[in-house]
Motif scaffolding. Structure first.
Motif, PDB file in Angstrom:
ATOM      1  N   ARG A 167       0.921   8.661   0.842  1.00 49.07           N
ATOM      2  CA  ARG A 167       0.484   8.947   2.200  1.00 49.07           C
ATOM      3  C   ARG A 167      -0.838   9.721   2.246  1.00 49.07           C
ATOM      4  NH1 ARG A 167       4.101  11.605   7.193  1.00 49.07           N
ATOM      5  NH2 ARG A 167       3.770   9.834   8.573  1.00 49.07           N
ATOM      6  N   GLY A 168      -1.384  10.007   1.076  1.00 45.30           N
ATOM      7  CA  GLY A 168      -2.664  10.700   1.042  1.00 45.30           C
ATOM      8  C   GLY A 168      -3.752   9.849   1.676  1.00 45.30           C
ATOM      9  N   LEU A 169      -4.781  10.519   2.174  1.00 46.42           N
ATOM     10  CA  LEU A 169      -5.836   9.794   2.884  1.00 46.42           C
ATOM     11  C   LEU A 169      -6.863   9.265   1.890  1.00 46.42           C
ATOM     12  CD1 LEU A 169      -6.279  12.257   5.876  1.00 46.42           C
ATOM     13  CD2 LEU A 169      -4.876  10.190   5.739  1.00 46.42           C
ATOM     14  N   LYS A 170      -6.919   7.955   1.786  1.00 44.54           N
ATOM     15  CA  LYS A 170      -7.894   7.327   0.897  1.00 44.54           C
ATOM     16  C   LYS A 170      -8.546   6.175   1.646  1.00 44.54           C
ATOM     17  CE  LYS A 170      -4.608   8.105  -2.804  1.00 44.54           C
ATOM     18  NZ  LYS A 170      -3.488   7.428  -3.468  1.00 44.54           N
ATOM     19  N   GLN A 171      -9.818   5.991   1.436  1.00 42.69           N
ATOM     20  CA  GLN A 171     -10.515   4.927   2.158  1.00 42.69           C
ATOM     21  C   GLN A 171      -9.917   3.553   1.867  1.00 42.69           C
ATOM     22  OE1 GLN A 171     -14.741   3.621   1.338  1.00 42.69           O
ATOM     23  NE2 GLN A 171     -15.052   4.920   3.106  1.00 42.69           N
ATOM     24  N   SER A 216      -6.991  -8.535   2.831  1.00 45.22           N
ATOM     25  CA  SER A 216      -7.755  -8.324   1.605  1.00 45.22           C
ATOM     26  C   SER A 216      -6.822  -8.255   0.419  1.00 45.22           C
ATOM     27  CB  SER A 216      -8.489  -6.985   1.735  1.00 45.22           C
ATOM     28  OG  SER A 216      -9.043  -6.587   0.515  1.00 45.22           O
ATOM     29  N   VAL A 242       0.793  -1.226   0.000  1.00 45.76           N
ATOM     30  CA  VAL A 242       0.000   0.000   0.000  1.00 45.76           C
ATOM     31  C   VAL A 242       0.827   1.278   0.000  1.00 45.76           C
ATOM     32  CG1 VAL A 242      -2.013  -1.059   1.062  1.00 45.76           C
ATOM     33  CG2 VAL A 242      -0.221  -0.097   2.517  1.00 45.76           C
ATOM     34  N   SER A 243       2.108   1.208   0.321  1.00 49.34           N
ATOM     35  CA  SER A 243       2.884   2.450   0.309  1.00 49.34           C
ATOM     36  C   SER A 243       2.942   3.028  -1.095  1.00 49.34           C
ATOM     37  CB  SER A 243       4.293   2.224   0.859  1.00 49.34           C
ATOM     38  OG  SER A 243       5.009   1.342   0.032  1.00 49.34           O
ATOM     39  N   GLY A 251      -6.210  -4.220   4.851  1.00 52.17           N
ATOM     40  CA  GLY A 251      -5.709  -5.383   5.570  1.00 52.17           C
ATOM     41  C   GLY A 251      -6.561  -6.598   5.273  1.00 52.17           C
ATOM     42  N   PRO A 284      -1.989  -6.645   1.114  1.00 56.29           N
ATOM     43  CA  PRO A 284      -1.969  -6.134   2.497  1.00 56.29           C
ATOM     44  C   PRO A 284      -0.583  -6.143   3.128  1.00 56.29           C
ATOM     45  CG  PRO A 284      -3.000  -8.299   2.422  1.00 56.29           C
ATOM     46  CD  PRO A 284      -2.720  -7.913   1.000  1.00 56.29           C
ATOM     47  N   THR A 299      -7.011   2.580   1.331  1.00 60.75           N
ATOM     48  CA  THR A 299      -5.730   2.215   1.944  1.00 60.75           C
ATOM     49  C   THR A 299      -5.766   2.295   3.474  1.00 60.75           C
ATOM     50  OG1 THR A 299      -4.883   4.448   1.572  1.00 60.75           O
ATOM     51  CG2 THR A 299      -4.314   2.766  -0.064  1.00 60.75           C
ATOM     52  N   LEU A 300      -6.942   2.499   4.040  1.00 58.38           N
ATOM     53  CA  LEU A 300      -7.071   2.331   5.489  1.00 58.38           C
ATOM     54  C   LEU A 300      -6.764   0.877   5.840  1.00 58.38           C
ATOM     55  CD1 LEU A 300     -10.396   4.244   6.292  1.00 58.38           C
ATOM     56  CD2 LEU A 300      -8.057   5.000   6.753  1.00 58.38           C
ATOM     57  N   MET A 301      -6.155   0.693   6.978  1.00 52.49           N
ATOM     58  CA  MET A 301      -5.815  -0.672   7.387  1.00 52.49           C
ATOM     59  C   MET A 301      -7.054  -1.563   7.477  1.00 52.49           C
ATOM     60  SD  MET A 301      -3.173  -2.387   9.516  1.00 52.49           S
ATOM     61  CE  MET A 301      -3.305  -4.162   9.782  1.00 52.49           C
ATOM     62  N   ALA A 302      -8.163  -1.021   7.966  1.00 53.16           N
ATOM     63  CA  ALA A 302      -9.357  -1.853   8.103  1.00 53.16           C
ATOM     64  C   ALA A 302      -9.902  -2.294   6.749  1.00 53.16           C
ATOM     65  CB  ALA A 302     -10.441  -1.115   8.895  1.00 53.16           C
ATOM     66  N   GLU A 303      -9.556  -1.567   5.685  1.00 50.74           N
ATOM     67  CA  GLU A 303     -10.039  -1.920   4.349  1.00 50.74           C
ATOM     68  C   GLU A 303      -8.996  -2.736   3.580  1.00 50.74           C
ATOM     69  OE1 GLU A 303     -13.093  -0.199   2.970  1.00 50.74           O
ATOM     70  OE2 GLU A 303     -13.478   0.542   4.995  1.00 50.74           O
TER      71      GLU A 303
END
Lengths: 350, 350, 350, 350
Positions: B190-194, B204, B185-186, B202, B241, B196-200
């Protein structure tokens, strides 16, 4: 309420066995009367799988200690090579028995192909002739009455659900079928292997069994059967740092379909009435996270940059639709239950 | 000891900028005199990246506050579309400057292709003509003296290192080149995107930008250039992930090579003297874990089940060889250092 | 350039051995002439750890095949219980040898305490008397000249770096010291265990060895030594789904300090000149990600909601500062190198 | 079959809302007639959460578009601060309505404490007086008839299930209660934050909100209520690289119990008849993996090395027992269903 079907589960200490129990103990029509795990015989199930404690399961025993005359169905989660002899024996002695095998021993319609793939002569070819390939959506008639239901491997399940309607309809060509697959580590089982240690498999991706995986000939068998001619496929699995989930990316050439939309329409029509197969909306990308823990399979089709090709994506939970869930779906079909019984749970996301 | 080269890093608050500093502050011949991050101007670097604290880096400033007359080299980690104008301006005003761009703005030899891929007209076509495509191992002569070095995208780096020698030698065909890629995911920044949230992200795996990723035309550009004819490729990236690492699985047809061994021999010969490219032993499967944090690329070749095809595997660390490490390697080449300076670290495993 | 120090590494097939090599092969003053791994003798290092291929390391041999007369230093990464006899023997026969042990066999100043913790009688008590406890920052004088340097366990390293200055100064009380620790799975080693399989350890957190972990008496030994009275501590480690990294959360009562700021000031003063210990800015929370792959330790102190208590946080990379990095730091100290030689790499983030 | 209870879910685009639907759509007695998510109004649920597609859920609307006269129960998954006004208004206008709030707005029995914790004056203190704290196992009488059921925070749920019976019985002391907690990232919600990006949160552990987390005063409220005197607790949460799961490690002093066995016996007796609380066998360590996706809580007690202390471990799934599952359990209690309805699923392991 009717009398529940009495079941034995052979091989209850592996992940597929555990997932069969996770689902099966909540099934309204199954009673598990025997659970076996030869190396753990005598232990309570909760000592092997703590998450299955407190639900009244019998203690683990050896395969030898099962009285097969007292059960109606045998779920088999034994490693390949170990179940042929045992299943042939217990079916031979117990005419009423039906067996739902999650292993590989009865998946090859031609025993010679089994030998080629698994390197050992098939020891129960007569029983093989009475076995049905347990890809539910594509083989209901045979499964309904079969003595032995051989549930497909996880990769063949995802791949064949994605491709069989396309092969059957001619929408895709069977030349140069490339199946690039990705699986979580639970597919490798609970056995101790260095490459599935968290320190090795975490934060890492790598292919494995490149060109040699045993699920390739199984996929070829079913595609060849439907297409009517021998087909060889590329099958390249990758180990992904997650526990569950399987995604196949099939890179295929168009046959009589003109583009991705037409291919998608073939899948949509083929699965219109299926409870567990979903065709994602156009452009929506399937993710293994969206089927986690469930019996669902999600498919979609995308245009390739190379003219005349499309990319078919399919996702399943390898332990559910790819193994234990499909086994229960087949049980439901074979024993007259609603096909979704005990499989209603929606995916666990996130 | 000679005077160090004075450097500015534009875009120090992203992952590629941070990795350039991680490596660069230990370089014996670089002194970072300016670090920019417009939205974080005024802050110490450690407040943006705590792991870079305590090593004497200057505070963050805006691009406007840099005195480019005082630096010898500019490393640029700005998002695509933002660096063309800036780089053209600073190079125009500072004839001595050399720019090493980790972004996409100068990667397309033909500005029209940039426009096709990125949807905006190229604003510095004259400077583009002086830019070198920074795939070090394949373009040293041009890189050595270029005004602007356009470091390749991470996927093109892995793909082209795997395939260019095969295209050049004719070992593989350029028909139906299928590149199934996997990245941590790097790579998404580093921008905020849904997604690449860990809960999404990870637990997966899913493809993304299927058929539309901007690295595809960049790959096509270089393969076409070497092959001498326009080539279209399938390029299908997947989000894995994990944080770092990139693996490409190239499914290709044989050209004048007869089998995987011959293809492997072509790679071995092409890279015999390269410090960072390793051809794994026959049968050994590359894993991203085996290059983590390092500038190495590991390649190998396997037979396909489909006759006439092979599978080429390549792994890199997307932030190092795929970005910041390659930038430093190019810096070393351009400024006369040993090409491995500051890049000697072995991979971090596990 | 001076002649390099000739080194043997015993136990090169474990994670600590591998990390010692990862760092050590880039050390300007070490030459590895022997690597041992009894079960892998005869193999190249790259077959055990592919990321260490291509750097000219000798093949693996057995401990018996090492000619200890030809080396200056022995790094020992053998499991506890196996190294005492071997180290006593080789040191007995080779007076010039110095040993840097990353295992547990020489960590207990009192051999009886070793027996209590490890359940076996110490077999080399005379050599134990010549061993120095290798917590670099707190024991330099002894380490510099010791025959055997016993590098601390990973948990004691993080805990003692956080707490020893506070115990020494009286800033904290030694009553009711509660150390709630968290570690990645590499701390469990490369041995095959069910609980460190990715399918088990991933997506999961659990404590282990609650109240019984062998690092507790080691921590107690050093705290008691500094405080001058026997101290018992709570030590509760947890397994975290990541490969590397260790965090300790020490819940302690204030001694002569009035609040977190004063406690923080004690740490800041104690470590003002240390190259690898950083006190984070007030309010900034340490994360294992900010020391990954490096020899750094980051500490900070926070107020508790319960009056009279504070929370001390410390993070290290368990394989580096917690083992192989500290071993090299001790080597540098013992052999007259700059203490940071081969340890300059900044943390790998993300 | 009786008429289902008609339900609205406010805040359906967050993780708790999604998990309420995952469970609730399989509830035999709930029909979801309205789903709200103001920023996604007009979209199908599957566009926000693909795993919830295909099950006949209504499209998302705004809170304003709900006709509350047509529903029997409102599940509320809105962020704290936003629900007080709305809930007070809809309850004021619709006397028949019952509200099950998964947010924080009605958790504080004393509105002043809410203000202290959340920094804003409570706007519905009269309704607060009619609210029941929804920790099912400890407050059934109040929950059964309450107008508003305020489901506890995830950390208070795990902590209080572990400690309340011990406080009530006097088995533990309320002095120096130290709660070291660990949670997966789903607890941070679906909002975009840098620290929950996979590249930041993966392969990392760190504490957060040290000494300041809002769940601390909530825990203190309930412990104080049961103990009859004000109690302050240490509460130190840590972010763990996993999606779901929460573990609390409570380090406590013995009260009238003599040792861990006696403490364990108190828990065993308190929860003997509870369907969802399990006391693990002596010595067996709870893991979040063993409750994943389920409404179960597993507890156990261990001896500390420090005399007079014990360590109490508790695990839950933060989104299920810690939020949506407990909400449904409360719904079942309030509306006369079997308390386990729709919550029967066993944990998803691995």
């Amino acid at each position: 309420m009717t009398t529940p079907i009495k079941a034995a589960l052979l091989g209850a200490s592996g992940y597929t066995g555990a997932d069969l129990l996770r689902l099966g103990v909540r099934h309204p029509g199954i009673e598990f009367v025997y659970l076996t795990a030869n190396t753990h015989a005598g232990k309570p199930m909760s000592s092997v799988f703590p998450h299955l404690g407190g639900v009244g399961l019998p203690d683990l025993i050896t395969n030898e200690d099962v009285d097969f005359s007292k059960v109606d169905v045998v779920f088999c989660g034994l490693p390949h090579g170990t179940s042929q002899t045992l299943i042939a024996e217990i079916v031979g002695k117990n005419d009423h028995l039906r067996v739902i095998d999650m292993g590989a021993d009865f998946r090859f319609r031609n025993p010679d192909h089994y030998q080629l793939a698994y390197g050992a002569r098939h020891v129960a070819p007569e029983l093989q002739a009475k076995a049905a390939y347990g890809l539910t959506e594509h083989n209901r008639d045979a499964i309904r009455d079969a003595k032995v239901i051989a549930c497909p491997g996880c990769y063949p399940t995802a791949t064949l659900l994605a491709l069989l309607p396309l092969v059957r309809s001619g929408a895709m060509s069977t030349d140069d079928v490339i199946i690039d697959a990705k699986s979580g580590v639970s597919g490798a089982g609970r056995g101790l292997k260095q490459n599935t240690l968290m320190a090795e498999a975490g934060e890492s991706v790598s292919p494995y069994a490149v060109g040699t995986h045993r699920h390739a000939p199984e996929i070829e068998q079913e595609i060849s059967l439907v297409s009517g001619a021998p087909v060889a496929v590329n099958f390249t699995p990758h180990l992904i740092p997650m526990s569950r989930g399987e995604l196949i990316t099939a890179h295929v050439k168009l046959g009589n379909a003109q583009n991705a939309d037409e291919v998608r329409a073939v899948l949509a029509q083929a699965y219109a009435d299926e409870p567990f197969i979903r065709i994602a909306d156009k452009g929506v990308i399937p993710s293994t996270a969206h089927v986690r823990g469930s019996n669902y399979c999600v498919l979609n089709v995308f245009e390739d940059r190379i003219p005349g090709r499309v990319i078919v994506i399919g996702v399943i939970d390898n332990l559910v639709k790819g193994s234990a869930g499909q086994a229960i779906q087949n049980f439901n079909l074979a024993f007259g239950f609603d096909e979704a019984a005990a499989l209603e749970a929606l995916p666990l996301f996130p």
